[in-house]
Design a protein around this motif. Structure first.
Motif, PDB file in Angstrom:
ATOM      1  N   GLU A 113      66.984 -94.088 -83.124  1.00 28.22           N
ATOM      2  CA  GLU A 113      67.883 -94.765 -82.826  1.00 28.22           C
ATOM      3  C   GLU A 113      66.524 -95.481 -84.822  1.00 28.22           C
ATOM      4  N   VAL A 114      67.401 -95.138 -85.956  1.00 25.43           N
ATOM      5  CA  VAL A 114      67.032 -95.855 -86.862  1.00 25.43           C
ATOM      6  C   VAL A 114      67.986 -96.965 -87.986  1.00 25.43           C
ATOM      7  N   GLY A 115      67.407 -97.917 -88.178  1.00 24.26           N
ATOM      8  CA  GLY A 115      68.029 -98.703 -89.150  1.00 24.26           C
ATOM      9  C   GLY A 115      67.805 -99.966 -89.285  1.00 24.26           C
ATOM     10  N   VAL A 116      68.680-100.183 -90.655  1.00 26.12           N
ATOM     11  CA  VAL A 116      67.954-101.394 -91.709  1.00 26.12           C
ATOM     12  C   VAL A 116      69.498-102.213 -91.399  1.00 26.12           C
ATOM     13  N   GLY A 117      69.682-104.362 -91.452  1.00 26.06           N
ATOM     14  CA  GLY A 117      70.794-104.195 -91.186  1.00 26.06           C
ATOM     15  C   GLY A 117      71.295-105.351 -92.467  1.00 26.06           C
ATOM     16  N   SER A 118      72.104-105.876 -92.585  1.00 20.93           N
ATOM     17  CA  SER A 118      72.540-106.254 -93.803  1.00 20.93           C
ATOM     18  C   SER A 118      72.467-108.057 -93.604  1.00 20.93           C
ATOM     19  N   VAL A 143      67.771 -87.081 -86.396  1.00 29.13           N
ATOM     20  CA  VAL A 143      67.594 -88.989 -86.594  1.00 29.13           C
ATOM     21  C   VAL A 143      68.817 -89.498 -86.506  1.00 29.13           C
ATOM     22  N   PHE A 144      69.269 -90.488 -85.792  1.00 33.42           N
ATOM     23  CA  PHE A 144      70.446 -90.941 -85.588  1.00 33.42           C
ATOM     24  C   PHE A 144      70.521 -92.441 -85.930  1.00 33.42           C
ATOM     25  N   TRP A 145      70.723 -92.687 -86.896  1.00 35.10           N
ATOM     26  CA  TRP A 145      71.032 -94.090 -87.766  1.00 35.10           C
ATOM     27  C   TRP A 145      71.895 -95.055 -87.060  1.00 35.10           C
ATOM     28  N   TYR A 146      71.764 -95.854 -86.473  1.00 32.15           N
ATOM     29  CA  TYR A 146      71.827 -96.935 -85.907  1.00 32.15           C
ATOM     30  C   TYR A 146      72.487 -98.874 -87.344  1.00 32.15           C
ATOM     31  N   GLY A 176      75.444-102.179 -88.431  1.00 32.22           N
ATOM     32  CA  GLY A 176      76.786-101.177 -88.468  1.00 32.22           C
ATOM     33  C   GLY A 176      76.663-101.043 -90.386  1.00 32.22           C
ATOM     34  N   LEU A 177      77.528 -99.857 -90.679  1.00 29.29           N
ATOM     35  CA  LEU A 177      77.951 -99.560 -92.011  1.00 29.29           C
ATOM     36  C   LEU A 177      79.580 -99.978 -92.230  1.00 29.29           C
ATOM     37  N   ILE A 178      79.330-100.325 -90.789  1.00 30.21           N
ATOM     38  CA  ILE A 178      81.187-101.065 -91.352  1.00 30.21           C
ATOM     39  C   ILE A 178      81.250-102.745 -91.030  1.00 30.21           C
ATOM     40  N   ALA A 192      77.174 -91.977 -96.585  1.00 32.88           N
ATOM     41  CA  ALA A 192      77.960 -90.164 -96.270  1.00 32.88           C
ATOM     42  C   ALA A 192      77.110 -89.291 -96.806  1.00 32.88           C
ATOM     43  N   LYS A 193      76.416 -89.366 -98.014  1.00 37.94           N
ATOM     44  CA  LYS A 193      75.990 -88.483 -98.491  1.00 37.94           C
ATOM     45  C   LYS A 193      74.490 -87.920 -97.802  1.00 37.94           C
ATOM     46  N   VAL A 194      74.268 -88.012 -96.522  1.00 39.47           N
ATOM     47  CA  VAL A 194      73.376 -87.763 -95.192  1.00 39.47           C
ATOM     48  C   VAL A 194      73.929 -87.197 -94.100  1.00 39.47           C
ATOM     49  N   ALA A 195      75.213 -87.890 -94.021  1.00 37.77           N
ATOM     50  CA  ALA A 195      75.732 -88.006 -92.282  1.00 37.77           C
ATOM     51  C   ALA A 195      76.088 -86.844 -92.113  1.00 37.77           C
ATOM     52  N   ASP A 196      75.644 -85.554 -92.658  1.00 39.52           N
ATOM     53  CA  ASP A 196      75.490 -84.379 -92.329  1.00 39.52           C
ATOM     54  C   ASP A 196      74.432 -83.729 -91.623  1.00 39.52           C
ATOM     55  N   LYS A 197      73.038 -84.223 -91.746  1.00 44.10           N
ATOM     56  CA  LYS A 197      71.351 -84.034 -91.776  1.00 44.10           C
ATOM     57  C   LYS A 197      71.012 -85.511 -90.935  1.00 44.10           C
ATOM     58  N   MET A 198      72.045 -86.716 -90.188  1.00 47.39           N
ATOM     59  CA  MET A 198      71.452 -88.066 -90.407  1.00 47.39           C
ATOM     60  C   MET A 198      72.685 -88.357 -89.382  1.00 47.39           C
ATOM     61  N   GLY A 199      72.128 -88.002 -88.081  1.00 45.69           N
ATOM     62  CA  GLY A 199      73.134 -88.737 -87.368  1.00 45.69           C
ATOM     63  C   GLY A 199      73.327 -90.131 -86.743  1.00 45.69           C
ATOM     64  N   LEU A 200      74.692 -90.468 -85.699  1.00 48.14           N
ATOM     65  CA  LEU A 200      74.838 -91.848 -85.726  1.00 48.14           C
ATOM     66  C   LEU A 200      74.058 -92.311 -84.519  1.00 48.14           C
ATOM     67  N   MET A 201      74.040 -93.512 -84.387  1.00 44.61           N
ATOM     68  CA  MET A 201      73.868 -94.161 -82.705  1.00 44.61           C
ATOM     69  C   MET A 201      74.561 -95.087 -82.755  1.00 44.61           C
ATOM     70  N   GLN A 202      75.889 -94.597 -81.470  1.00 42.91           N
ATOM     71  CA  GLN A 202      77.118 -95.363 -81.815  1.00 42.91           C
ATOM     72  C   GLN A 202      76.952 -96.123 -80.036  1.00 42.91           C
ATOM     73  N   TRP A 203      77.149 -97.359 -79.685  1.00 51.02           N
ATOM     74  CA  TRP A 203      77.004 -97.446 -78.064  1.00 51.02           C
ATOM     75  C   TRP A 203      79.166 -97.794 -78.420  1.00 51.02           C
ATOM     76  N   PHE A 204      79.544 -97.403 -77.194  1.00 49.06           N
ATOM     77  CA  PHE A 204      81.229 -98.011 -76.939  1.00 49.06           C
ATOM     78  C   PHE A 204      80.835 -98.612 -75.660  1.00 49.06           C
TER      79      PHE A 204
END
Length: 306
Positions: A113-118, A143-146, A176-178, A192-204
């Protein structure tokens, strides 16, 4: 496909594991040992992940080793938010990884879980996506982006202290990115440029209406690795298994690290989701049940003699 099973989320963070109930983490260590054994018994190919720590603390990892918990996992996970909650600069990521490698040299280290907010400015998040990728992609196996989505304001953040945390609480809603309204932030294009290498962490959340849209976005972005959760507490809701089945079927095309956490109120030492369980074996049984249902071991093909 489930490739990893994380045993709790941020157990060394008082918002996710109650220190009044388990001040020395001995109950948590017992929980890890039991859950790790249960997961391995069902499918030894699933990597067992020590619940992503936040803060990143090598002394806590050593404590887990001393109590035998590291023997029950394959991966030690870290979480970091240096521009939002942590008191260290984003450029220190390699040093933070090295601190944990030094005390767990026989384990893989994942940044789950790694991230930077807006919260302050969306431009800051653009910088955060790019710099985090530069520092961590290739440095650790996962690596999972949160996270993909901003948390809706009306839902509230899963933390025990809520508004008492001041501005730290409100940052939860801007990771979030959205945006909440479904529109992409500038950072999405950079992710999107690194999405195949840096995954996503998303709670549902339970019966989350964003699930199908999330799958569409992740496939469009080229995401391969996803971290999400299955809640022990939610398993007691009416219709829980129908929801779990729908969620895991929708995510079947991704390599998933599933996080098992959240204590049912009626099974906790204290009646809240961050409490240790009165009987840690109950949590281990939940983990075993979920792996049996969604990641059973594949039978080896029979070999016939010539």
């Amino acid at each position: 496909m489930i490739e990893g099973a994380m045993i709790w989320n941020e157990p060394n963070n008082k918002s996710h594991w109650d220190p009044e109930v388990d001040p020395d983490w001995s109950i948590y260590a017992d929980t890890v040992i039991r859950a790790g054994a249960a997961i391995q018994r069902v499918n030894p190919e699933v990597k067992r992940v020590l619940g992503g720590m936040s803060p990143i603390d090598p002394f806590w990892v050593q404590r887990m080793r001393d109590m035998g918990a590291l023997d029950a996992v394959d991966v030690v996970a870290v979480h970091g938010f240096p521009l939002d909650w942590n008191l260290w600069p984003i450029h220190a990521w390699p040093d933070k990884i090295a601190e944990i490698e030094a005390v767990a040299p026989d384990k893989e280290i994942w940044a789950t879980e790694v991230g930077v907010g807006s919260f302050g400015a969306e431009e800051v998040q653009v910088f955060g996506v790019n710099r985090t990728a530069e520092l961590l992609v290739g440095r650790v196996p996962r690596v999972f982006w949160y996270s993909l989505y901003d948390l809706p304001q009306s839902w509230g953040a899963t933390t025990r202290h809520r508004e008492a945390e001041g501005s730290s609480y409100y940052r939860h809603f801007y990771m979030g990115l959205i945006r909440e309204d479904g529109t992409p932030k500038p950072s999405l294009e950079h992710y999107a440029k690194v999405a195949d290498k840096m995954g996503l962490m998303q709670w549902f959340h339970f019966e989350d209406p964003r699930l199908d849209d999330a799958v569409r976005w992740m496939k469009q972005l080229g995401v391969r690795h996803l971290r999400t959760g299955l809640s022990w507490a939610d398993s007691f809701r009416p219709g829980a298994i129908d929801w779990f089945d729908r969620q895991m079927e929708a995510l079947a095309d991704f390599d998933v690290t599933v996080t098992f956490c959240f204590t049912p109120e009626h099974l906790g030492v204290q009646p809240h989701h961050t409490s240790a369980a009165r009987e840690p074996q109950g949590f281990a049984d939940f983990c075993e049940w979920m792996i049996e249902r969604y990641a059973p071991a594949q039978a080896l093909p029979k070999v016939t003699a010539a």
